[in-house]
Design a protein around this motif. Structure first.
Motif, PDB file in Angstrom:
ATOM      1  N   ASN A   1     -37.701  82.784  25.786  1.00 34.57           N
ATOM      2  CA  ASN A   1     -37.857  82.597  24.158  1.00 34.57           C
ATOM      3  C   ASN A   1     -38.529  81.125  24.018  1.00 34.57           C
ATOM      4  O   ASN A   1     -39.140  81.226  22.884  1.00 34.57           O
ATOM      5  CB  ASN A   1     -36.313  82.537  23.599  1.00 34.57           C
ATOM      6  CG  ASN A   1     -35.813  83.802  23.322  1.00 34.57           C
ATOM      7  OD1 ASN A   1     -36.429  84.720  23.306  1.00 34.57           O
ATOM      8  ND2 ASN A   1     -34.368  83.906  23.071  1.00 34.57           N
TER       9      ASN A   1
ATOM     10  N   LEU B   1     -40.379  81.335  20.581  1.00 32.47           N
ATOM     11  CA  LEU B   1     -39.631  81.993  19.737  1.00 32.47           C
ATOM     12  C   LEU B   1     -38.568  80.852  19.143  1.00 32.47           C
ATOM     13  O   LEU B   1     -37.871  81.017  18.153  1.00 32.47           O
ATOM     14  CB  LEU B   1     -38.952  83.013  20.185  1.00 32.47           C
ATOM     15  CG  LEU B   1     -40.066  84.305  20.541  1.00 32.47           C
ATOM     16  CD1 LEU B   1     -39.153  85.600  20.780  1.00 32.47           C
ATOM     17  CD2 LEU B   1     -40.904  84.747  19.352  1.00 32.47           C
ATOM     18  N   ASP B   2     -38.307  79.852  20.029  1.00 34.12           N
ATOM     19  CA  ASP B   2     -37.230  78.880  19.677  1.00 34.12           C
ATOM     20  C   ASP B   2     -37.942  77.586  20.353  1.00 34.12           C
ATOM     21  O   ASP B   2     -38.851  77.429  21.228  1.00 34.12           O
ATOM     22  CB  ASP B   2     -35.909  79.295  20.649  1.00 34.12           C
ATOM     23  CG  ASP B   2     -34.842  78.764  20.034  1.00 34.12           C
ATOM     24  OD1 ASP B   2     -34.913  77.827  19.097  1.00 34.12           O
ATOM     25  OD2 ASP B   2     -33.564  78.801  20.701  1.00 34.12           O
TER      26      ASP B   2
ATOM     27  N   ARG C   1     -48.751  82.177  18.340  1.00 34.59           N
ATOM     28  CA  ARG C   1     -48.161  83.577  18.933  1.00 34.59           C
ATOM     29  C   ARG C   1     -48.861  84.648  18.779  1.00 34.59           C
ATOM     30  O   ARG C   1     -49.016  85.540  19.741  1.00 34.59           O
ATOM     31  CB  ARG C   1     -46.672  83.538  18.310  1.00 34.59           C
ATOM     32  CG  ARG C   1     -45.751  83.807  19.246  1.00 34.59           C
ATOM     33  CD  ARG C   1     -44.245  83.730  18.806  1.00 34.59           C
ATOM     34  NE  ARG C   1     -43.890  83.722  17.457  1.00 34.59           N
ATOM     35  CZ  ARG C   1     -43.775  82.750  16.583  1.00 34.59           C
ATOM     36  NH1 ARG C   1     -43.070  81.696  16.902  1.00 34.59           N
ATOM     37  NH2 ARG C   1     -43.216  82.983  15.389  1.00 34.59           N
TER      38      ARG C   1
ATOM     39  N   PHE D   1     -45.226  90.415  23.510  1.00 35.30           N
ATOM     40  CA  PHE D   1     -43.886  90.479  23.819  1.00 35.30           C
ATOM     41  C   PHE D   1     -43.555  91.922  24.075  1.00 35.30           C
ATOM     42  O   PHE D   1     -43.997  92.732  23.395  1.00 35.30           O
ATOM     43  CB  PHE D   1     -42.942  90.280  22.696  1.00 35.30           C
ATOM     44  CG  PHE D   1     -43.109  88.513  22.347  1.00 35.30           C
ATOM     45  CD1 PHE D   1     -42.013  87.586  23.120  1.00 35.30           C
ATOM     46  CD2 PHE D   1     -43.878  88.052  21.440  1.00 35.30           C
ATOM     47  CE1 PHE D   1     -42.265  86.619  22.845  1.00 35.30           C
ATOM     48  CE2 PHE D   1     -43.995  86.527  21.279  1.00 35.30           C
ATOM     49  CZ  PHE D   1     -42.963  85.989  21.886  1.00 35.30           C
TER      50      PHE D   1
ATOM     51  N   PHE E   1     -39.597  94.094  24.519  1.00 36.46           N
ATOM     52  CA  PHE E   1     -38.486  93.863  24.253  1.00 36.46           C
ATOM     53  C   PHE E   1     -37.586  94.897  25.210  1.00 36.46           C
ATOM     54  O   PHE E   1     -38.141  95.895  25.335  1.00 36.46           O
ATOM     55  CB  PHE E   1     -38.037  93.737  22.789  1.00 36.46           C
ATOM     56  CG  PHE E   1     -38.729  92.678  22.221  1.00 36.46           C
ATOM     57  CD1 PHE E   1     -38.265  91.319  22.020  1.00 36.46           C
ATOM     58  CD2 PHE E   1     -39.953  93.341  21.556  1.00 36.46           C
ATOM     59  CE1 PHE E   1     -38.916  90.296  21.247  1.00 36.46           C
ATOM     60  CE2 PHE E   1     -40.434  92.119  20.502  1.00 36.46           C
ATOM     61  CZ  PHE E   1     -40.051  90.635  20.780  1.00 36.46           C
TER      62      PHE E   1
END
Lengths: 464, 232
Positions: free
Chosen positions: B49, B54-55, B81, B87, B89
């Motif tokens: 992440n 994302l964080d 991004r 990404f 998942f």
């Protein structure tokens, strides 16, 4: 934008049952508002038509009459009114818009049935019957059921008496309370209630050498009024008909008579004047232009006159409009609140169901603003669909109601007229309701949309 | 290309602090197939992440392609991004209302790429993952393996610097899991990009160029190519 719209549309269709409930709520709100608006439009336009037929769109008075003249109309007469009328009729800024321009004399006094020994105060209107007949044909909004059926006054001394006044003066058979048609003269001992008025009436009859009214072929009354200087004037008149106006006040007091009779009562042997010059226009929307032209004409000719429109002349019209506006506003507010909560609930549930998708979209590089806009678009789309459905539903209902041949008695009419809903003449209303509900739906989506856009990506992804 | 300096991440819940990552320093140069292995709760997802922007780290700096992504404002970071990170998942995370083709194209919509180039690239990736015949299918019309192929195509379609995959085989049976890892490996070579993926599955370790292991928020080196400085 098209891709956003496509995505929003697909999302709206995801939970069809919930979407259907939301659409029906918006549609019902739109339908309720439009039906109320259509009913209001019809009532207001019916009232406007009645008012314009009665008073015209504009009335020219001696300055001060409108505020102070009701107590003594004769003191506020417009002199040389034929010349003023001619000037108005030929004015370039007025003539193209003008349908009828006619003089009116307002009087008040005592009406008596000498033979029956009854009398009562009245207020009267002196008119030019032919002009009034034309005015009563005005129907800009094509309101059905308001066709002219009462004949114009045909005699030089013929009058139309309110049915209530006729009843009081014993001009009709009391057993025929509803219609109160004129009947043969009531032969009974004279017992005047107003001795002074009776004396004056007898004097007048001797003066003109008239036969007693009761001996004539139609029912007759005597009218007594005072001139501006207080001198009494008396006129004998033949009752041509009894009118029901839909207002007890008018029914109990109004006497409509040819202009010369009213002038005789108001001015005696003096120079005839009139209280008002009533102007009926082809279209109501031309009032501001004609009013401005009238003001200019009055100013340039140095006339001591003022202009009032039919809204000022018919206070009830303004009151009805204000009442309906308030009612419409209140119901609109209730409907807006319902729509807001429904859309907020729907969009809130949609956000909760799509937390993972929101996280994914943000991870893929979708900006917060785009997430917010998508949900607002979805809310707005439901507003558009619901409002459109509501408009279509209203059209169907209006068509059904208008085809059902229903009747009702509006406040200004003595009899029943067709009950109609006036929707297609209210395009701004339809567009306004449609646009407002769409905007309300979009705005109601803002809060859940904002919440969706502020989600932490990692938290949102954990919901998957 | 990727540099983490003394990165820590602490989650707070009331008075309790959980140190998900502790003082991680590592550098990754150039393309390759990097696997992060470790037990649940060891910090794999947190590390991905943070690398995926994302964080944000509680401490330390993260540089991708020379840019300090930890201090970028949200709008710029989101755009970064969109342009540079793909990404994949565990649960595929496809948009259910979009077809396979549209899911892949969706990643390009955020980059402002012209429509014709978008179509060309989308078709190329859909074919590359072997789903040309399923391009019009919605995710619920695809098997788990097919969905993950769509997700791989979506991650690669923008030619990212980094592709991050958080346990991409966890929701697949072993055969499909191996097939997906082989596909990712193949795609990594074909598009010459850097893949970093996490897994529990020790059977997949053989596919990696480099392996990192995480334990209690610490990252330990495993193979050549990855210059790792831990607790320096």
């Amino acid at each position: 934008m098209m891709l956003d719209l496509s995505l929003a549309w697909r999302n709206v269709l995801r939970n069809r049952r919930r979407t259907l409930i939301t659409l029906m709520t918006v549609a019902m709100g739109a339908t309720a508002l439009l039906l109320l608006g259509a009913l209001m439009s019809y009532i207001v336009l019916e009232f406007q038509t009645s008012a314009v037929r009665r008073t015209g769109h504009l009335a020219v008075f001696k300055k001060g009459y409108f505020d102070y003249g009701a107590g003594n109309p004769a003191a506020y007469g417009i002199g040389d009114y034929d010349a003023v009328l001619a000037t108005i009729r030929s004015a370039p800024g007025i003539q193209p818009y003008l349908l009828v321009a006619t003089p009116t004399q307002i009087i008040s006094g005592v009406a008596g049935n000498f033979q029956a020994g009854t009398s009562k105060t009245f207020f009267g209107q002196g008119i030019v019957p032919a002009d009034r007949l034309r005015m009563r044909e005005w129907n800009e909004h094509r309101i059905s059921g308001l066709e002219v059926n009462a004949p114009p006054l045909s005699r030089a001394n013929g009058v139309a008496v309110g049915s209530g006044l006729g009843r009081i003066l014993q001009l009709c058979d009391p057993r025929q309370a509803a219609g109160c048609a004129p009947r043969a003269a009531v032969q009974r001992a004279a017992a005047p209630v107003d001795a002074e008025a009776a004396d004056l009436i007898q004097l007048r009859q001797r003066e003109v050498g008239a036969a007693p009214a009761a001996a004539q072929d139609r029912q007759a009354i005597e009218l007594l009024s005072a001139s501006a200087t207080g001198a009494p004037n008396v006129v004998s008149a033949v009752v041509e008909r009894l009118d029901t106006h839909g207002s007890k006040d008018l029914d109990d007091n109004l006497v409509v008579m040819p202009l010369p009779i009213a002038q005789q009562l108001a001015y005696g042997r003096g120079a005839p004047r009139v209280t008002a010059l009533n102007l009926q226009l082809k279209r109501t929307e031309d009032i501001p232009a004609v009013r401005a032209a009238l003001r200019q004409l009055i100013q340039s000719n140095g006339l001591d006159l003022e202009v009032r429109d039919f809204v000022e002349l018919n206070a009830m019209y303004g009151q009805i409009q204000a009442f309906f506006s308030f009612l419409f506003g209140f119901i609109a507010l209730v409907i807006v609140v319902i729509v807001v909560f429904t859309i907020m609930n729907t969009m809130g549930m949609s956000v909760m169901e799509r937390v993972g998708e929101i996280g994914t979209a943000r991870a893929l590089g979708v900006q917060r603003s785009s997430v917010r806009n998508l949900f607002v678009l979805e809310g707005g789309l439901q507003g558009v669909l619901g409002a459109t459905l509501g408009v279509l539903l209203t059209m169907l209902l209006v068509a059904l109601v208008n085809a059902a041949n229903l009747h009702w008695s509006p406040p200004t009419s003595a009899g029943e007229i067709p009950f109609k809903l006036y929707l297609f003449g209210s395009l701004p209303l339809m567009a306004g309701v449609w646009f407002a509900l769409t905007c309300v739906a979009a705005l109601a989506s803002l809060f859940p949309a904002h919440r969706a856009s502020r989600m932490m990506i990692v938290d949102a992804l954990r919901h998957v | 290309m990727l540099q983490l300096d003394n990165v820590s991440k602490t989650f707070r819940s009331g008075t309790i602090s959980v140190h998900a990552l502790r003082d991680v320093t590592l550098t990754l140069d150039g393309p390759g197939f990097t696997m992060i292995s470790g037990p649940s709760g060891s910090g794999k997802t947190t590390l991905l992440n943070l690398i995926g922007t994302l964080d944000r780290p509680s401490q330390g700096t993260i540089r991708i392609d020379g840019k300090d992504v930890g201090t970028m404002p949200d709008r710029a970071l989101t755009r970064f991004r969109a342009d540079h990170i793909g990404f994949i998942f565990q649960s595929f995370n496809l948009m259910p209302v979009l077809s396979a083709y549209e899911n892949v194209e969706y990643a390009l919509l955020q980059t402002g790429m012209p429509a014709h180039e978008r179509r060309r690239r989308t078709n190329e990736l859909i074919e590359a993952v072997g789903l040309a015949s399923h391009a019009a299918h919605r995710p619920n019309q695809l098997s788990g393996g097919q969905r993950q192929r769509v997700a791989i195509a979506r991650a690669l379609v923008k030619r990212p610097l980094l592709v991050l995959a958080d346990e991409p085989t966890a929701n697949l049976d072993s055969a499909n899991g191996r097939a997906i890892v082989e596909l990712m490996r193949d795609m990594q070579r074909r598009f010459d990009t850097a893949f970093i993926f996490s897994t529990h599955d020790p059977m997949l370790l053989g596919h990696a160029d480099r392996v990192l292991t995480t334990l209690d928020g610490k990252v330990t080196p495993a193979a050549a190519g990855m210059e790792l400085v831990h607790d320096a």
